[in-house]
Design a protein around this motif. Structure first.
Motif, PDB file in Angstrom:
ATOM      1  N   GLU A  32       0.858  -1.190   0.000  1.00 41.17           N
ATOM      2  CA  GLU A  32       0.000   0.000   0.000  1.00 41.17           C
ATOM      3  C   GLU A  32       0.892   1.237   0.000  1.00 41.17           C
ATOM      4  O   GLU A  32       1.767   1.385   0.867  1.00 41.17           O
ATOM      5  N   ILE A  34       1.139   5.630  -0.830  1.00 37.09           N
ATOM      6  CA  ILE A  34       0.428   6.907  -0.951  1.00 37.09           C
ATOM      7  C   ILE A  34       1.271   7.862  -1.787  1.00 37.09           C
ATOM      8  O   ILE A  34       2.458   8.069  -1.523  1.00 37.09           O
ATOM      9  N   TYR A  35       0.633   8.440  -2.799  1.00 34.48           N
ATOM     10  CA  TYR A  35       1.289   9.406  -3.676  1.00 34.48           C
ATOM     11  C   TYR A  35       0.680  10.792  -3.481  1.00 34.48           C
ATOM     12  O   TYR A  35      -0.540  10.919  -3.295  1.00 34.48           O
ATOM     13  N   SER A  54      -4.112   6.725  -3.308  1.00 34.15           N
ATOM     14  CA  SER A  54      -3.716   5.442  -2.761  1.00 34.15           C
ATOM     15  C   SER A  54      -3.507   4.423  -3.877  1.00 34.15           C
ATOM     16  O   SER A  54      -4.355   4.291  -4.767  1.00 34.15           O
ATOM     17  N   GLN A  56      -3.091   0.503  -4.018  1.00 37.96           N
ATOM     18  CA  GLN A  56      -3.202  -0.721  -3.226  1.00 37.96           C
ATOM     19  C   GLN A  56      -2.935  -1.919  -4.137  1.00 37.96           C
ATOM     20  O   GLN A  56      -3.643  -2.124  -5.124  1.00 37.96           O
ATOM     21  N   SER A  67      -7.323   9.170  -2.183  1.00 45.55           N
ATOM     22  CA  SER A  67      -7.474   8.858  -0.757  1.00 45.55           C
ATOM     23  C   SER A  67      -8.653   9.612  -0.164  1.00 45.55           C
ATOM     24  O   SER A  67      -9.366   9.101   0.711  1.00 45.55           O
ATOM     25  N   LYS A  71     -11.980   7.944   1.527  1.00 45.51           N
ATOM     26  CA  LYS A  71     -12.440   8.328   2.862  1.00 45.51           C
ATOM     27  C   LYS A  71     -13.910   8.741   2.817  1.00 45.51           C
ATOM     28  O   LYS A  71     -14.696   8.420   3.710  1.00 45.51           O
ATOM     29  N   LYS A 203       4.526   7.960   1.108  1.00 45.72           N
ATOM     30  CA  LYS A 203       4.297   7.097   2.267  1.00 45.72           C
ATOM     31  C   LYS A 203       4.040   5.671   1.802  1.00 45.72           C
ATOM     32  O   LYS A 203       3.422   5.445   0.763  1.00 45.72           O
ATOM     33  N   SER A 204       4.520   4.716   2.577  1.00 48.61           N
ATOM     34  CA  SER A 204       4.216   3.317   2.308  1.00 48.61           C
ATOM     35  C   SER A 204       3.904   2.611   3.614  1.00 48.61           C
ATOM     36  O   SER A 204       4.387   3.007   4.681  1.00 48.61           O
TER      37      SER A 204
END
Length: 283
Positions: A32, A34-35, A54, A56, A67, A71, A203-204
Motif C-alpha cells: 500500500e 500513498i502518492y 492510494s 493498493q 485517498s 475516505k 508514504k508506504s
C-alpha cells in the motif's frame, strides 16, 4: 415534491448504496503506497491542485484511487439516515455534524499485466474502458535517490505528453500512479517534461502492517460496469452534469429562470474547457 436539498440527498444516498455495499474479498493486500499528486489543470494559472492518492497492490493487480474519495466512501457508508414523516414520505440525509470529504477525482483505475482499466460514474451509471499496458518505456542508465529509495530512470511518451519516471527495482511491483505501469519496479516519481503534472511516493505501509489485510476499495466501484470507450465516457459525464444542473436549476424557481441558470452554467463550463489542461492530451 422533493425540495432541491432533499433531491440532492436522495441522489447521494442512492449513490452510497451502490458504491459501498462490500469490499472485494479475494484481493489480499501485498503493498500500500500513498502518492502526492500536483496537477495544473487550468492554463490561466500557475497554481497546482494537490491531492493524495492510494495505490493498493494485490496478488495480480493494483488499485489506484483518491485517498479523499475513499475516505468519503467510508464516511457515507456509515452516516446515512432515513426519517419517516407523518405523511408517509421519507427524508434521507446524513447524521448531524457529519462532513463528507469532497474530491474531484472519483475514478478508480485497476492495473494488471493484461491491461489498464478505468472506472468512473456518469450520473448514476458506472462506466469503464480498457487500455493496453504501456510497452514503449525507454530505460535510461541513470540512478537517483528519492526519499532514501534508490531509483532508476525511464522515459515514455503517453497520450501526448513526455514523461520522466523514476522506479525502484528493489520494490518489485510493476505498478505506479494513474495508468503508469509496466516497469521492472514500483514507480516512485513521475513528472511530465513541462512540470505540469507530478506524482511522488510520500508514504508506504510496512509489510508487518499488511498481514491479513485486504484491499479496502469497495467492489461496487469496479464491478458490473458498462463497457465503453474513453471518449464516450467523457461525453457521458458531460451529459450527466448538464442534466443534473438542469434538474437542480428548475427546482425552487420558474422553469424559465432555471433555463437561464443552466445556460449560464453551460457558458462557464465551455469557458473552463477552453483553458483546460488535461493530463491526457489524446484519447
Amino acid at each position: 415534491m422533493y425540495s432541491p436539498k432533499k433531491l440532492f440527498q436522495i441522489l447521494i444516498l442512492f449513490y452510497s448504496v451502490l458504491s459501498f455495499a462490500q469490499s472485494y474479498k479475494k484481493d489480499t493486500l501485498r503493498g500500500e503506497f500513498i502518492y502526492l499528486v500536483k496537477a495544473k489543470f487550468d492554463k490561466r494559472t500557475d497554481n497546482r491542485d494537490e491531492e493524495f492518492f492510494s495505490l493498493q497492490i494485490a496478488d495480480n493487480r493494483a488499485f489506484f484511487a483518491s485517498s479523499v474519495s475513499l475516505k468519503g466512501d467510508s464516511v457515507m457508508a456509515v452516516s446515512g439516515t432515513m426519517t419517516n414523516n407523518p405523511d408517509g414520505s421519507i427524508t434521507l440525509g446524513w447524521k448531524k455534524g457529519v462532513e463528507i470529504p469532497k474530491s474531484h477525482f472519483n475514478f478508480t483505475i485497476i492495473q494488471s499485466n493484461e491491461n489498464i482499466q478505468f472506472f468512473d460514474y456518469a450520473g448514476m451509471s458506472l462506466l469503464t474502458y480498457k487500455e493496453p499496458v504501456i510497452k514503449n518505456w525507454k530505460l535510461i542508465n541513470e540512478i537517483k535517490v528519492i526519499n532514501t529509495i534508490k531509483c532508476k530512470k525511464a522515459e515514455v511518451t503517453f497520450k501526448g505528453r513526455n514523461w520522466i519516471a523514476w522506479y525502484s527495482p528493489e520494490i518489485p511491483f510493476p505498478y505506479g500512479p494513474m495508468k503508469f505501469s509496466g516497469l521492472p519496479g514500483l514507480i516512485i516519481k513521475i513528472t511530465d517534461d513541462k512540470g505540469e503534472f507530478d506524482f511522488e511516493l510520500v508514504k508506504s505501509v510496512s509489510d508487518s502492517n499488511l498481514k491479513g489485510k485486504l484491499v479496502n476499495i469497495r467492489k461496487s466501484r469496479y464491478i458490473e460496469a458498462i463497457e465503453t470507450t474513453q471518449s464516450k465516457l467523457k461525453q457521458a459525464k458531460r451529459n450527466a452534469d448538464a442534466n443534473a444542473a438542469g434538474v437542480m436549476a428548475s427546482y425552487g424557481t420558474t422553469i424559465i429562470k432555471g433555463q437561464e441558470i443552466l445556460r449560464e452554467r453551460e457558458k462557464r463550463r465551455e469557458e473552463n474547457e477552453k483553458y483546460a489542461n488535461p493530463l491526457e492530451l489524446e484519447n
